[in-house]
Enzyme design. Structure first.
Site, PDB file in Angstrom:
ATOM      1  N   GLN A  12      51.844   9.659   7.230  1.00  0.00           N
ATOM      2  CA  GLN A  12      50.390   9.870   7.298  1.00  0.00           C
ATOM      3  C   GLN A  12      49.660   9.354   6.069  1.00  0.00           C
ATOM      4  O   GLN A  12      48.448   9.164   6.109  1.00  0.00           O
ATOM      5  CB  GLN A  12      50.082  11.363   7.472  1.00  0.00           C
ATOM      6  CG  GLN A  12      50.517  11.927   8.812  1.00  0.00           C
ATOM      7  CD  GLN A  12      50.284  13.409   8.873  1.00  0.00           C
ATOM      8  OE1 GLN A  12      51.129  14.189   8.445  1.00  0.00           O
ATOM      9  NE2 GLN A  12      49.126  13.821   9.375  1.00  0.00           N
ATOM     10  N   LEU A  48      46.119  16.489  10.633  1.00  0.00           N
ATOM     11  CA  LEU A  48      45.176  15.921   9.666  1.00  0.00           C
ATOM     12  C   LEU A  48      44.850  14.468   9.995  1.00  0.00           C
ATOM     13  O   LEU A  48      43.811  13.961   9.567  1.00  0.00           O
ATOM     14  CB  LEU A  48      45.754  16.014   8.247  1.00  0.00           C
ATOM     15  CG  LEU A  48      45.935  17.452   7.714  1.00  0.00           C
ATOM     16  CD1 LEU A  48      46.582  17.431   6.342  1.00  0.00           C
ATOM     17  CD2 LEU A  48      44.601  18.183   7.666  1.00  0.00           C
ATOM     18  N   HIS A  66      56.593  18.741  14.569  1.00  0.00           N
ATOM     19  CA  HIS A  66      55.385  17.900  14.534  1.00  0.00           C
ATOM     20  C   HIS A  66      55.510  16.863  13.411  1.00  0.00           C
ATOM     21  O   HIS A  66      55.237  15.675  13.621  1.00  0.00           O
ATOM     22  CB  HIS A  66      54.176  18.826  14.341  1.00  0.00           C
ATOM     23  CG  HIS A  66      52.865  18.146  14.157  1.00  0.00           C
ATOM     24  ND1 HIS A  66      51.784  18.339  14.996  1.00  0.00           N
ATOM     25  CD2 HIS A  66      52.424  17.277  13.194  1.00  0.00           C
ATOM     26  CE1 HIS A  66      50.776  17.600  14.574  1.00  0.00           C
ATOM     27  NE2 HIS A  66      51.120  16.962  13.480  1.00  0.00           N
ATOM     28  N   GLU A  67      55.934  17.320  12.226  1.00  0.00           N
ATOM     29  CA  GLU A  67      56.031  16.393  11.085  1.00  0.00           C
ATOM     30  C   GLU A  67      57.174  15.401  11.280  1.00  0.00           C
ATOM     31  O   GLU A  67      57.059  14.231  10.909  1.00  0.00           O
ATOM     32  CB  GLU A  67      56.222  17.161   9.772  1.00  0.00           C
ATOM     33  CG  GLU A  67      55.117  18.156   9.420  1.00  0.00           C
ATOM     34  CD  GLU A  67      53.715  17.600   9.537  1.00  0.00           C
ATOM     35  OE1 GLU A  67      53.521  16.381   9.340  1.00  0.00           O
ATOM     36  OE2 GLU A  67      52.796  18.376   9.845  1.00  0.00           O
ATOM     37  N   HIS A 112      56.057  12.570  13.279  1.00  0.00           N
ATOM     38  CA  HIS A 112      55.327  11.565  12.475  1.00  0.00           C
ATOM     39  C   HIS A 112      56.297  10.549  11.873  1.00  0.00           C
ATOM     40  O   HIS A 112      56.012   9.354  11.838  1.00  0.00           O
ATOM     41  CB  HIS A 112      54.566  12.230  11.332  1.00  0.00           C
ATOM     42  CG  HIS A 112      53.225  12.794  11.708  1.00  0.00           C
ATOM     43  ND1 HIS A 112      52.221  12.030  12.250  1.00  0.00           N
ATOM     44  CD2 HIS A 112      52.713  14.053  11.593  1.00  0.00           C
ATOM     45  CE1 HIS A 112      51.154  12.790  12.457  1.00  0.00           C
ATOM     46  NE2 HIS A 112      51.424  14.016  12.070  1.00  0.00           N
TER      47      HIS A 112
END
Ligand code: NI
Length: 171
Positions: A51, A93, A134-135, A138
């Site tokens: 991110q 985010l 979730h991370e 990514h």
């Protein structure tokens, strides 16, 4: 310490697959520190290196309300995931102001390196299990909205375009 710029969906850089960290060195320490600061400032409960446009397998998470439980996961691997799933309303985010329900395994066990270059294992449920998954998505170049229907994804992209237009008109 520095605040890092967070990429916003549908930036194509969010779809790059992160590489494993070869050595937990000073660069990784600095990155993890800057990522934590960026996550707290946002504020958010998790941030993946992807991110902030660094394509290495590094994640920071803190689901506490007083910034007291920072977890840094380097090269995380899911060792086990429950068959039981749970639906959670997720946000990100990188996708501001969008929240939607995603079903994932309710519990996971993960192994990762810490900042001392030591492996540790963590068993998680509820919000922490959601955050870890979730991370880790990514790091594989996947944003949570990709778990939603294509109709919803199109709506979200349109909404983000509209927001971006509004923001540029306001300048
Ligand atoms: Ni996210």
């Amino acid at each position: 310490m520095a605040l890092l710029n967070i990429l916003h969906f549908p930036d194509p850089r969010l779809h790059k697959v992160a590489q494993p960290v070869a050595r937990v060195n000073a660069f990784i320490h600095q990155l993890a520190q800057d990522m934590a600061q960026t996550m707290y400032a946002a504020p958010g409960v998790g941030l993946a290196a992807t991110q902030v446009d660094v394509h290495l397998r590094v994640v920071v998470i803190d689901i506490s309300t007083d910034k007291s439980q920072l977890i840094t996961l380097i090269n995380p691997e899911i060792l086990w995931a429950s068959e039981e799933t749970k639906v959670w309303e997720e946000g990100c985010l990188s996708v501001p102001d969008i929240f939607d329900n995603v079903a994932r395994p309710a519990r996971v066990r993960v192994r990762a390196l810490n900042l001392d270059n030591q492996y540790f294992e963590l068993e998680a449920d509820d919000l922490l299990a959601v955050c870890i998954q979730h991370e880790m998505d990514h790091l594989m170049g996947k944003v949570f909205v990709e778990h939603l229907s294509s109709l919803k994804q199109t709506r979200i992209k349109n909404k983000i375009k509209k927001q971006a237009r509004k923001a540029s008109l306001a300048k």
